[in-house]
Scaffold this motif. Structure first.
Motif, PDB file in Angstrom:
ATOM      1  N   TRP A  34      67.306 -16.651 170.981  1.00 44.95           N
ATOM      2  CA  TRP A  34      65.938 -17.134 171.172  1.00 44.95           C
ATOM      3  C   TRP A  34      64.938 -16.378 170.303  1.00 44.95           C
ATOM      4  O   TRP A  34      63.935 -16.956 169.860  1.00 44.95           O
ATOM      5  N   THR A  35      65.197 -15.096 170.046  1.00 49.59           N
ATOM      6  CA  THR A  35      64.326 -14.343 169.144  1.00 49.59           C
ATOM      7  C   THR A  35      64.396 -14.923 167.735  1.00 49.59           C
ATOM      8  O   THR A  35      63.385 -15.039 167.041  1.00 49.59           O
ATOM      9  N   ALA A  37      65.063 -18.038 166.997  1.00 47.86           N
ATOM     10  CA  ALA A  37      64.340 -19.312 167.018  1.00 47.86           C
ATOM     11  C   ALA A  37      62.836 -19.070 166.931  1.00 47.86           C
ATOM     12  O   ALA A  37      62.112 -19.807 166.237  1.00 47.86           O
ATOM     13  N   ALA A  38      62.354 -18.038 167.624  1.00 47.87           N
ATOM     14  CA  ALA A  38      60.926 -17.705 167.545  1.00 47.87           C
ATOM     15  C   ALA A  38      60.552 -17.279 166.133  1.00 47.87           C
ATOM     16  O   ALA A  38      59.461 -17.610 165.632  1.00 47.87           O
ATOM     17  N   GLY A  39      61.455 -16.550 165.469  1.00 44.51           N
ATOM     18  CA  GLY A  39      61.197 -16.151 164.085  1.00 44.51           C
ATOM     19  C   GLY A  39      61.102 -17.343 163.148  1.00 44.51           C
ATOM     20  O   GLY A  39      60.287 -17.364 162.215  1.00 44.51           O
ATOM     21  N   LEU A  41      60.072 -20.365 164.038  1.00 41.40           N
ATOM     22  CA  LEU A  41      58.763 -20.982 164.290  1.00 41.40           C
ATOM     23  C   LEU A  41      57.642 -20.165 163.650  1.00 41.40           C
ATOM     24  O   LEU A  41      56.661 -20.729 163.142  1.00 41.40           O
ATOM     25  N   ALA A  42      57.809 -18.831 163.674  1.00 39.03           N
ATOM     26  CA  ALA A  42      56.800 -17.977 163.034  1.00 39.03           C
ATOM     27  C   ALA A  42      56.749 -18.218 161.531  1.00 39.03           C
ATOM     28  O   ALA A  42      55.674 -18.152 160.917  1.00 39.03           O
ATOM     29  N   TRP A  44      57.259 -21.091 160.012  1.00 37.33           N
ATOM     30  CA  TRP A  44      56.464 -22.313 159.809  1.00 37.33           C
ATOM     31  C   TRP A  44      54.989 -22.026 160.022  1.00 37.33           C
ATOM     32  O   TRP A  44      54.136 -22.469 159.247  1.00 37.33           O
ATOM     33  N   TRP A  45      54.665 -21.289 161.065  1.00 41.18           N
ATOM     34  CA  TRP A  45      53.265 -21.007 161.390  1.00 41.18           C
ATOM     35  C   TRP A  45      52.578 -20.232 160.265  1.00 41.18           C
ATOM     36  O   TRP A  45      51.442 -20.545 159.891  1.00 41.18           O
ATOM     37  N   ILE A  64      59.311 -28.384 161.323  1.00 44.10           N
ATOM     38  CA  ILE A  64      59.739 -27.533 162.442  1.00 44.10           C
ATOM     39  C   ILE A  64      61.153 -27.901 162.891  1.00 44.10           C
ATOM     40  O   ILE A  64      62.020 -27.030 163.042  1.00 44.10           O
ATOM     41  N   LEU A  68      64.531 -25.538 162.665  1.00 45.93           N
ATOM     42  CA  LEU A  68      65.313 -25.225 163.871  1.00 45.93           C
ATOM     43  C   LEU A  68      66.736 -25.774 163.776  1.00 45.93           C
ATOM     44  O   LEU A  68      67.688 -25.134 164.232  1.00 45.93           O
ATOM     45  N   TYR A  71      68.678 -23.409 161.505  1.00 45.52           N
ATOM     46  CA  TYR A  71      68.981 -22.170 162.227  1.00 45.52           C
ATOM     47  C   TYR A  71      70.062 -22.407 163.280  1.00 45.52           C
ATOM     48  O   TYR A  71      70.986 -21.598 163.446  1.00 45.52           O
TER      49      TYR A  71
END
Length: 454
Positions: A34-35, A37-39, A41-42, A44-45, A64, A68, A71
């Motif tokens: 999950w970390t 996956a958050a990376g 998204l970060a 893209w942001w 996005i 994902l 990944y």
């Protein structure tokens, strides 16, 4: 009604119990996933300054889902890389369930990415989706290969659905599943060539290459190099095949340096017998006796062409074994008292645990007929030696097999809720037993089971 064929109980001396520590690896594995996956998204942001209009929203959503999906491909391969740390703590069947769920999510993300990008680009360029699809596939770098990878991935997902799986053998499905490697390889390049988050971003490109190269190394090492090295090192051969019950045989094997395998009671290996009709597939079978430095034993029920053919193995047949795998071991234990609950040939991993688990252990072994109780003489000898309890329950000659119930189990094991339960048997029995155990007050964390239905 079900008959209690034999119930032999020995009270008193038991082996010393050492409280094991619960592994935090499953939690850490999920945290890492999950970390990551958050990376993603970060990434893209940080690379998105603004989103304007319907085309921008659709394209942004497409980016996005594409990130994902890419990944998730790496995660899927890592989960099935047979990394010992994960396999022995999370458990092979649990990893397989994560992999199956992740596969469905990955295909959904890839499909959403494809549709959203085409739709967003068509709005931005004021063209229809058919024309835009043609432009993307034929004129964007690496997108033709990416499309082929997506279609291959989609086909693999369809073949992995339950309805399709039931119509093909395990071996056929297993080899078709290798197409996933090719699909990921074909789709990898188009993200770096076309992805707005990677073009010109050397740090993101380096991270993506590191992720996929690292996973590729793990897969190559644990799924191919290690089995090859061990096959050459241990030189396993069949020494004898002995009948244990109708349709059930034990295969005895000898080899060299087998202590280096590190096999624990409750684990299994994937066995490849180098004989006609068997050499091309490796099937999982549990050890039915604790591993010895010079020999191993598996006990197999004829449930298909591969397992039935093992009864005809000739002494001297070469064998390649991959493993050991699985977390169905003493490390899962959390309580001083243990119930081993087995059905049919599911007794094989429980037989090794019955001999080796310390503390107070009770065994319940269910079978259809008395003659189907495989390894019964060994179980009796173990029960006598360690002063344990073993209950044999058969459905015939009464001819009626009621489901497992909380009251029925509690009558055999009065303080059932205070036990850890190791469960192995046919799927129907396993489901009924889990329901009965939960109804009897056994916490879910104390019910340990492992399935080979990968």
């Amino acid at each position: 009604m079900t008959s209690t064929f034999t119930s032999t109980t020995y009270a008193g001396r038991g082996m010393r119990h050492r409280q094991p520590r619960r592994s935090i690896v499953p939690f850490l594995a999920q945290l890492v996933i999950w970390t990551g996956a958050a990376g993603v998204l970060a990434l893209w942001w940080s690379d998105t300054t603004s989103v304007i209009g319907p085309a921008g929203w659709l394209t942004g959503a497409g980016r996005i889902t594409g990130l994902l999906a890419g990944y998730a491909c790496a995660v899927l391969l890592a989960l099935m890389a047979r990394i010992p740390l994960l396999d022995h703590t999370v458990g092979t069947d649990r990893l397989a369930r994560w992999h199956a769920l992740g596969g469905r999510c990955t295909i959904s993300l890839a499909l959403a990415h494809t549709l959203l990008i085409i739709w967003g680009y068509s709005l931005a360029s004021h063209t229809n989706v058919v024309s835009q699809t043609s432009t993307l596939v034929w004129h964007y770098p690496d997108l033709l290969k990416g499309t082929a990878g997506f279609l291959l991935f989609l086909a693999t997902g369809i073949l992995s659905a339950r309805a399709a799986r039931r119509k093909m053998s395990y071996e056929t499905w297993h080899y078709l599943h290798f197409a996933t490697y090719l699909a990921v390889f074909l789709a990898f390049g188009h993200q770096l060539s076309n992805g707005a988050d990677f073009v010109g971003n050397r740090l993101a490109q380096a991270a993506w290459y590191t992720l996929f190269i690292g996973v590729a190394v793990l897969v190559a090492w644990y799924r191919f190099a290690v089995p090859l090295r061990r096959g050459l090192r241990h030189r396993l051969r069949v020494t004898a095949v002995h009948p244990e019950a109708p349709g059930v045989v034990s295969v005895h094997l000898s080899g060299e340096h087998l202590d280096e395998l590190g096999c624990e009671p409750g684990q299994f290996l994937r066995w490849r017998f180098l004989a006609r009709g068997l050499w091309w597939t490796a099937n999982p079978y549990s050890l039915s006796a604790p591993a010895h430095p010079g020999w191993l034993r598996i006990t197999v029920k004829a449930a298909g062409g591969h397992s039935a053919a093992l009864a005809r193995l000739a002494p001297g047949t070469r064998v390649w074994a991959e493993g050991p795998y699985g977390g169905f071991t003493a490390h899962r234990r959390t309580a001083p008292k243990v119930l081993l609950l087995g059905g049919g040939v599911g007794i094989t991993p429980l037989r090794t645990l019955f001999e080796t688990l310390p503390g107070q252990v009770t065994l319940i072994y269910r079978a259809r007929r008395p003659e189907d109780l495989a390894l019964r003489s060994e179980l009796d000898a173990i029960a006598t030696h360690r002063r344990a309890a073993v209950h044999y329950i058969v459905d015939e000659p009464a001819g009626y097999s009621p489901p497992l119930t909380a009251s029925g189990l509690s009558s055999l094991v009065p303080d059932l809720a205070a036990h850890d339960v190791y469960l192995c048997g046919p799927p129907g029995m396993t489901e009924a037993a889990i329901h009965a155990l939960r109804e009897a007050g056994v916490p879910g964390r104390r019910i340990h089971h492992e399935s080979f239905a990968f």
